[in-house]
Scaffold this motif. Structure first.
Motif, PDB file in Angstrom:
ATOM      1  N   THR A 184     -11.215  -2.194   0.528  1.00 16.74           N
ATOM      2  CA  THR A 184     -11.976  -2.095  -0.714  1.00 16.74           C
ATOM      3  C   THR A 184     -11.543  -0.871  -1.513  1.00 16.74           C
ATOM      4  N   ALA A 185     -11.410   0.267  -0.839  1.00 16.75           N
ATOM      5  CA  ALA A 185     -11.020   1.500  -1.528  1.00 16.75           C
ATOM      6  C   ALA A 185      -9.627   1.377  -2.134  1.00 16.75           C
ATOM      7  N   ALA A 186      -8.676   0.850  -1.363  1.00 14.91           N
ATOM      8  CA  ALA A 186      -7.304   0.722  -1.871  1.00 14.91           C
ATOM      9  C   ALA A 186      -7.248  -0.231  -3.052  1.00 14.91           C
ATOM     10  N   ARG A 187      -8.040  -1.282  -3.002  1.00 17.62           N
ATOM     11  CA  ARG A 187      -8.066  -2.230  -4.123  1.00 17.62           C
ATOM     12  C   ARG A 187      -8.633  -1.560  -5.372  1.00 17.62           C
ATOM     13  N   VAL A 233     -15.251   7.877  -1.109  1.00 15.38           N
ATOM     14  CA  VAL A 233     -15.545   6.934  -0.027  1.00 15.38           C
ATOM     15  C   VAL A 233     -16.437   7.648   0.985  1.00 15.38           C
ATOM     16  N   VAL A 234     -17.650   7.133   1.173  1.00 16.54           N
ATOM     17  CA  VAL A 234     -18.614   7.731   2.097  1.00 16.54           C
ATOM     18  C   VAL A 234     -18.601   6.939   3.394  1.00 16.54           C
ATOM     19  N   PRO A 247      -2.613   1.057   8.358  1.00 14.03           N
ATOM     20  CA  PRO A 247      -1.608   0.883   7.299  1.00 14.03           C
ATOM     21  C   PRO A 247      -1.980   1.501   5.953  1.00 14.03           C
ATOM     22  N   LEU A 248      -3.261   1.430   5.562  1.00 14.33           N
ATOM     23  CA  LEU A 248      -3.647   1.925   4.246  1.00 14.33           C
ATOM     24  C   LEU A 248      -4.013   3.413   4.250  1.00 14.33           C
ATOM     25  N   GLY A 249      -3.941   4.040   5.402  1.00 13.35           N
ATOM     26  CA  GLY A 249      -4.262   5.461   5.482  1.00 13.35           C
ATOM     27  C   GLY A 249      -3.484   6.313   4.491  1.00 13.35           C
ATOM     28  N   PRO A 250      -2.140   6.208   4.461  1.00 13.31           N
ATOM     29  CA  PRO A 250      -1.373   7.005   3.498  1.00 13.31           C
ATOM     30  C   PRO A 250      -1.696   6.675   2.046  1.00 13.31           C
ATOM     31  N   VAL A 251      -2.018   5.411   1.766  1.00  8.60           N
ATOM     32  CA  VAL A 251      -2.353   5.020   0.394  1.00  8.60           C
ATOM     33  C   VAL A 251      -3.567   5.803  -0.096  1.00  8.60           C
ATOM     34  N   LEU A 252      -4.584   5.909   0.741  1.00  8.10           N
ATOM     35  CA  LEU A 252      -5.805   6.606   0.353  1.00  8.10           C
ATOM     36  C   LEU A 252      -5.640   8.118   0.424  1.00  8.10           C
ATOM     37  N   CYS A 260      -8.706  10.096  -4.768  1.00  5.13           N
ATOM     38  CA  CYS A 260      -9.535   9.602  -3.666  1.00  5.13           C
ATOM     39  C   CYS A 260      -9.991  10.732  -2.741  1.00  5.13           C
ATOM     40  N   ARG A 261     -11.294  10.727  -2.422  1.00  5.87           N
ATOM     41  CA  ARG A 261     -11.855  11.652  -1.429  1.00  5.87           C
ATOM     42  C   ARG A 261     -12.540  10.832  -0.344  1.00  5.87           C
TER      43      ARG A 261
END
Length: 241
Positions: A80-83, A95-96, A112-117, A123-124
């Motif tokens: 959801t966050a990456a989108r 992101v809480v 996989p999406l760790g580096p993206v966020l 993004c926090r």
């Protein structure tokens, strides 16, 4: 071909043991599938993310403005966050997430999406109780908003408004609690809620009365294990201008 199954991490948490697993199912292709479990209960899988992404798409599409401040309740595998970050109008994303190990998986690149966020300066990732912050505790959902509120709140924590990860979450879905959440939205702001259940008239009514006009969108996706289509629901509520 690597391992067909690996448990990457297992940690205790306030609501039970949380674990991250990776598996490969040759019949479904060569991609790794990431799974999160709480005790013996599956929370999510990277094989089924259509509704998590739709939560961001539907919520943000309901906003006709730029320079968006967005809060996501629940990090999970980050879909959801990456989108949401794919929307160029988003200037701040908070992101809480209650569970520290889940944040660590992202910050250490174990998912996989760790580096993206982690590498997006908008993004926090904040360790905290979304429901307490929704009540206005700890400075609210986004203390950096300086009391001005946020444009969108996207929530994906419980299985549904009547099926909770922890019993204490139940109080959030009352009209009184949802009204306190609405106070943290800017006029015209949007609250979007993911549910594993079909649309419920009672839920839609409470959201409409507490926040504003609400619609329920059914998201359909294919489940290869059951060889049929499956559905989730995304509720979208708009606070009055």
């Amino acid at each position: 071909m690597g391992l067909l199954f690996e448990e990457i991490d297992t940690q205790p948490s306030p609501i039970g043991t949380i674990s991250l697993r990776r598996r490969r199912i040759p019949a479904l292709g060569d991609d790794d599938i990431y799974e999160v479990k709480l005790g013996d209960e599956f929370l999510m899988s990277s094989l089924f993310v259509a509704a998590e992404e739709a939560l961001a798409d539907l919520g943000l599409a309901a906003l006709d403005r730029d320079h968006l401040s967005v809060v996501v309740g629940g990090l999970g595998l980050g879909y959801t966050a990456a989108r949401a970050l794919r929307d160029s109008r988003v200037t701040r994303l908070t992101v809480v997430e209650l569970l520290g190990p889940v944040i660590h998986w992202h910050q250490s690149g174990q998912v996989p999406l760790g580096p993206v966020l982690s590498n997006d300066e908008r993004c926090r990732l904040v360790e905290g109780d979304f429901f307490a912050r929704a009540r206005g505790e700890h400075g609210g959902l986004d203390p950096e908003s300086s009391g001005e509120g946020v444009d969108a709140i996207l929530l994906d924590i419980d299985h549904s408004p009547s099926d909770w990860l922890a019993d204490g979450n139940a109080a959030f879905y009352t009209e009184a609690s949802l009204s306190r959440l609405a106070a943290q939205l800017r006029p015209g702001g949007v609250f979007a809620l993911w549910s594993n259940e079909p649309p419920e008239t009672g839920v839609q009514k409470r959201l409409s009365e507490a926040i504003g006009p609400t619609r329920a969108e059914v998201v359909t996706f294919y489940n290869p294990f059951q060889n049929r289509e499956a559905t989730n629901t995304v509720y979208v509520s708009a606070r009055e201008e």
